[in-house]
Design an enzyme around this catalytic site. Sequence first.
Site, mmCIF file in Angstrom:
data_model
loop_
_atom_site.group_PDB
_atom_site.id
_atom_site.type_symbol
_atom_site.label_atom_id
_atom_site.label_comp_id
_atom_site.label_asym_id
_atom_site.label_seq_id
_atom_site.Cartn_x
_atom_site.Cartn_y
_atom_site.Cartn_z
ATOM 1 N N VAL A 1 0.877 -1.179 0.000
ATOM 2 C CA VAL A 1 0.000 0.000 0.000
ATOM 3 C C VAL A 1 0.910 1.224 0.000
ATOM 4 O O VAL A 1 1.889 1.273 0.734
ATOM 5 C CB VAL A 1 -0.981 0.027 1.191
ATOM 6 C CG1 VAL A 1 -2.061 -1.022 1.019
ATOM 7 C CG2 VAL A 1 -0.274 -0.171 2.513
ATOM 8 N N SER A 2 0.593 2.201 -0.861
ATOM 9 C CA SER A 2 1.444 3.379 -1.022
ATOM 10 C C SER A 2 1.344 4.351 0.132
ATOM 11 O O SER A 2 2.312 5.011 0.485
ATOM 12 C CB SER A 2 1.091 4.106 -2.320
ATOM 13 O OG SER A 2 1.254 3.243 -3.409
ATOM 14 N N THR A 3 0.156 4.479 0.714
ATOM 15 C CA THR A 3 -0.026 5.437 1.804
ATOM 16 C C THR A 3 -0.661 4.733 2.998
ATOM 17 O O THR A 3 -1.274 3.678 2.861
ATOM 18 C CB THR A 3 -0.956 6.602 1.378
ATOM 19 O OG1 THR A 3 -2.271 6.078 1.175
ATOM 20 C CG2 THR A 3 -0.469 7.275 0.117
ATOM 21 N N GLN B 1 -4.461 3.882 2.755
ATOM 22 C CA GLN B 1 -4.998 2.811 1.926
ATOM 23 C C GLN B 1 -5.234 1.559 2.762
ATOM 24 O O GLN B 1 -4.511 1.275 3.712
ATOM 25 C CB GLN B 1 -4.040 2.504 0.778
ATOM 26 C CG GLN B 1 -4.002 3.588 -0.276
ATOM 27 C CD GLN B 1 -3.050 3.226 -1.400
ATOM 28 O OE1 GLN B 1 -1.987 2.669 -1.171
ATOM 29 N NE2 GLN B 1 -3.432 3.562 -2.620
#
Length: 195
Positions: A16-18, A21
């Site tokens: 997950v990028s952030t 998320q």
Amino acid sequence: MTTTNTKGQRLGYIRVSTGKQDERLQHDALDKVGVLKRNRYTDHGVSGAKTSRPQLDAMLDDAEPGDIITVYKLDRLGRSTAHVAQLIEELATRGIHIHSVGDGLDSTTNTGKAMLQMLAIFAELERSFIRERTTAGLAAAKAQGRTGGRPKVLDTKRAAQAQSLRDAGHPVPDIAKALGVSIATVYRITKARVA
């Protein structure tokens, strides 16, 4: 559909990028295909643009011939088609399979192998387009009298000033602060005084 015999285990990768998320969808997909929770590697808040990610690197180190690396979608492995295709190719040469649940790709099947080979072809096409655009852009800039590359942070006069300060024995961090540039820039544009 013919399936390749695999003797290894299923490893799962989640990214997950952030922090905002939710990784639940990815866990659900791995649950459905039988990836054990202890065999899952998760990178939190890490961009897919980075080729090196702590948990991805750990999984790649742990993976052995016959293992199947499972992801929810191929974009979890990387943002660019070229990077994903390169990674898949490296895994294939090591005898490690890839299964993307959401994309319906499974390299243990003949159809999956063919689809992944097509992905590699498109990745090479993408790389050639990037090379062509870069070459054309550099040629256009040169025709207009511009040179490529990053603009200089310091002009010649300030670079000479940085060198004379370094020659005088001033610490590099102090020089960087005085000139308003990074420490790396000072090291790059100056030479250490020879004793």
